[in-house]
Design an enzyme around this catalytic site. Structure first.
Site, PDB file in Angstrom:
ATOM      1  N   ASP A  78     -25.546 -36.706  21.258  1.00 57.64           N
ATOM      2  CA  ASP A  78     -25.683 -36.813  22.711  1.00 57.64           C
ATOM      3  C   ASP A  78     -24.419 -37.350  23.370  1.00 57.64           C
ATOM      4  O   ASP A  78     -24.083 -36.965  24.493  1.00 57.64           O
ATOM      5  CB  ASP A  78     -26.871 -37.719  23.066  1.00 57.64           C
ATOM      6  CG  ASP A  78     -28.202 -37.003  22.911  1.00 57.64           C
ATOM      7  OD1 ASP A  78     -28.230 -35.960  22.235  1.00 57.64           O
ATOM      8  OD2 ASP A  78     -29.209 -37.485  23.453  1.00 57.64           O
ATOM      9  N   CYS A 119     -29.688 -39.867  14.241  1.00 57.77           N
ATOM     10  CA  CYS A 119     -29.333 -39.987  15.655  1.00 57.77           C
ATOM     11  C   CYS A 119     -30.229 -39.170  16.585  1.00 57.77           C
ATOM     12  O   CYS A 119     -30.799 -38.153  16.191  1.00 57.77           O
ATOM     13  CB  CYS A 119     -27.881 -39.573  15.857  1.00 57.77           C
ATOM     14  SG  CYS A 119     -26.714 -40.674  15.019  1.00 57.77           S
ATOM     15  N   SER A 472     -29.704 -42.001  28.629  1.00 57.60           N
ATOM     16  CA  SER A 472     -29.336 -42.448  27.291  1.00 57.60           C
ATOM     17  C   SER A 472     -29.913 -43.838  27.072  1.00 57.60           C
ATOM     18  O   SER A 472     -30.109 -44.598  28.023  1.00 57.60           O
ATOM     19  CB  SER A 472     -27.813 -42.498  27.169  1.00 57.60           C
ATOM     20  OG  SER A 472     -27.425 -43.259  26.052  1.00 57.60           O
TER      21      SER A 472
END
Length: 558
Positions: A78, A119, A472
């Site tokens: 990301d 992740c 995020s």
């Protein structure tokens, strides 16, 4: 054995012939076949070393009388996908990962599964796929990276770099300081070092009992992490044929509740809400977004980790007792909010797992009576702007928990970034970023770049940001995401105009646009959905099938 479907009887001679070409011998056809779902990829710092981790696991599986078969999923970083069209593909990658796990495991009828994620969307994607297959399963992640240290001796992480962009734009730091932050923030392999989405999800795997103790906190590339891999490999061999340890017997209603309790206690990423809604759906477990405020109201926030507290990182949590210490403190002080009889993958109940757990450093993991907050680190807000709910990471708020301001509206993240840099968003404003939801993006981009710009420019405590996109785990500030219904499905966020007054009250769980019903009705009549060309066939398919965020942004075939 489930794998007998590809290896037993004279009718399976062609299948065995192909397996012999892979190196199998006669004796191997009497052993359990174990899938090793890896997510090795060179471009993700939390994954470039997972090929070596898979080898450790496969060697241990062979030593313990089973046959491993490694396969790989895709992965999206990301942070690297941030700030350009690549972010459109991040959340959709979760569905591809889930589909790939289901496809390989069922096509080859493997008996058990060990997953090696680390992740972003890879952990939830693997969980979703594993739940569809429903065989004995263990998760063992690659582990978090160490925190970075600047030349001045300050501990930093990737979120520091994003915020440094805003500080550099505002001329608050020099080019030399900017370069130092960039080069120091990510010192090693591993998932980014704070309580961002990756570490949040790996922590929740531990809380749900599908991973061994230490899964969320033991540093990547350490000897301790390698030993955890071997333990997980040995355990999957022990339970490979034991139906008690099918993943749906571990990820139950109780396990999902325990995950959300830990999420609240540790102030996890707001993305965990999206992912846990999707995971619970695959598990056949009821989880309503409305339930989360009740859990939050019963759980103290006792562990604050970067980006919420920039002096504390995942390795600090590990040294202070880890996830088990957090759970033990909550269970001893806050009644029956944790389901202590939940089964874990070791065969122990959660209560048995926690019996020796304790806090080793109360400056890192606090006691309940000295908590950062009496309520959890996430909240769901409702109101005319979010009739189906929206999410805020309360652990990351640095200003007031009640905010009233005038809307400054942008129809995309790119438009917002340009506007913020040009100074269109001022103190007291509510920055509105819309048409970035699951359908509107499509793909529900993360808004880390705009939130970090605001933070770096010194506006973090004086500006609110609301969006039908997501954030995020590195985001902090008064940032409200996942607004549902989203703009692309007619949500009120799409009808807002510059200057509309918006009120946010975190403690009352409300978000409201002070626009009259008559004016809203008028705007609805005049509204025309902006047309956005989507050239990707995959993203068009995703846009057509995806639900909104209040349901987990899952592909809905019903």
């Amino acid at each position: 054995m489930r794998s007998d479907a590809i290896k037993k009887g004279h009718l399976k001679a062609p299948n065995r012939s192909l397996l012999r070409a892979c190196g199998l011998k006669d004796e191997d056809f009497d052993k359990p076949f174990i899938g090793v779902a890896n997510s090795y990829i060179d471009i993700i710092p939390g994954h470039y070393f997972l090929n070596n981790y898979a080898k450790i696991i496969k060697d241990e599986i062979c030593k313990n009388g089973c046959v491993p078969f490694e396969f790989n999923t895709i992965g999206v970083d990301d942070g690297i996908a941030m700030g350009h069209e690549g972010m459109l593909y991040s959340l959709p990658s979760r569905e591809i990962i889930a589909n790939s796990i289901e496809t390989v495991m069922n096509a080859h009828q493997l008996d058990a599964l060990i997953c090696i994620p680390n992740c972003d969307k890879i952990t939830p994607g693997m969980l979703m796929g594993a739940l569809r297959v429903n065989v004995p399963t263990i998760f063992v992640s690659g582990g978090p990276m160490a925190s970075g240290v600047t030349k001045k001796g300050e501990k930093i992480s990737l979120s520091s770099v994003f915020e440094a962009v805003g500080a550099y734009e505002a001329k608050k730091i020099s080019e030399e300081e900017f370069k130092d932050i960039e080069c120091s923030a990510c010192p090693s392999g591993g998932s980014c070092s704070g309580m961002f989405t990756a570490n949040s999800m790996n922590t929740l795997c531990e809380a749900m009992g599908i991973a061994l103790e230490g899964n969320g906190t033991i540093l990547a590339l350490s000897k301790e992490r390698e030993e955890l891999l071997r333990k997980a490999a040995r355990r999957i061999c022990e339970i490979a044929l034991d139906e008690r340890f099918k993943i749906r017997n571990i990820i139950t209603q109780k396990a999902v509740r325990n995950a959300m309790v830990v999420d609240m206690a540790m102030g996890g990423s707001s993305n965990t809400v999206l992912h846990m809604l999707a995971i619970s759906r695959e598990a056949g477990v009821a989880l309503d977004i409305k339930d989360l405020n009740f859990i939050s109201s019963k759980v103290a926030h006792i562990a604050k980790i970067a980006p919420s507290l920039n002096s504390v990182y995942m390795d600090d949590i590990h040294k202070a007792g880890g996830v088990s210490a957090v759970m033990a403190e909550i269970s001893s002080r806050q009644g029956h909010i944790l389901e202590l009889d939940a089964l874990t993958i070791t065969g122990e109940s959660l209560k048995e797992r926690l019996k020796n757990a304790k806090i080793k450093d109360e400056n890192i993991i606090r006691k309940v009576d000295n908590a950062y907050s009496k309520v959890g680190g996430l909240a769901i807000l409702f109101g005319n702007l979010a009739e189906q709910g929206c999410v805020i990471k309360t652990a990351g708020i640095i200003g007031e928990r009640k905010f009233k301001g005038k809307a400054v509206c942008f129809n995309s993240q790119d438009e917002a970034i340009k506007g913020i840099i040009k100074g269109k968003v001022q103190k007291g404003n509510v920055c509105v970023i819309r048409y970035e939801g699951p359908k509107g993006g499509p793909g529900m981009q993360e808004m880390l770049s705009p939130t970090s710009l605001l933070m770096g420019m010194g506006l973090g405590a004086d500006v609110a940001l609301i969006t039908d996109g997501r954030f995020s785990g590195a985001t902090r500030g008064l940032s409200v995401g996942h607004i549902s219904p989203e703009a692309a499905e007619g949500g009120l966020i799409g009808l807002l105009k510059d200057g509309d007054e918006i009120e946010i009250d975190v403690d009352a769980y409300t978000i409201h646009a002070n626009v009259s019903e008559e004016e809203i009705a008028k705007r609805k009549k005049e509204f025309a959905l902006p047309q956005k060309e989507v050239s990707s066939r995959w993203l068009r398919m995703y846009q057509k099938l995806v639900s909104n965020a209040s349901k987990g942004a899952v592909l809905d075939m019903e």
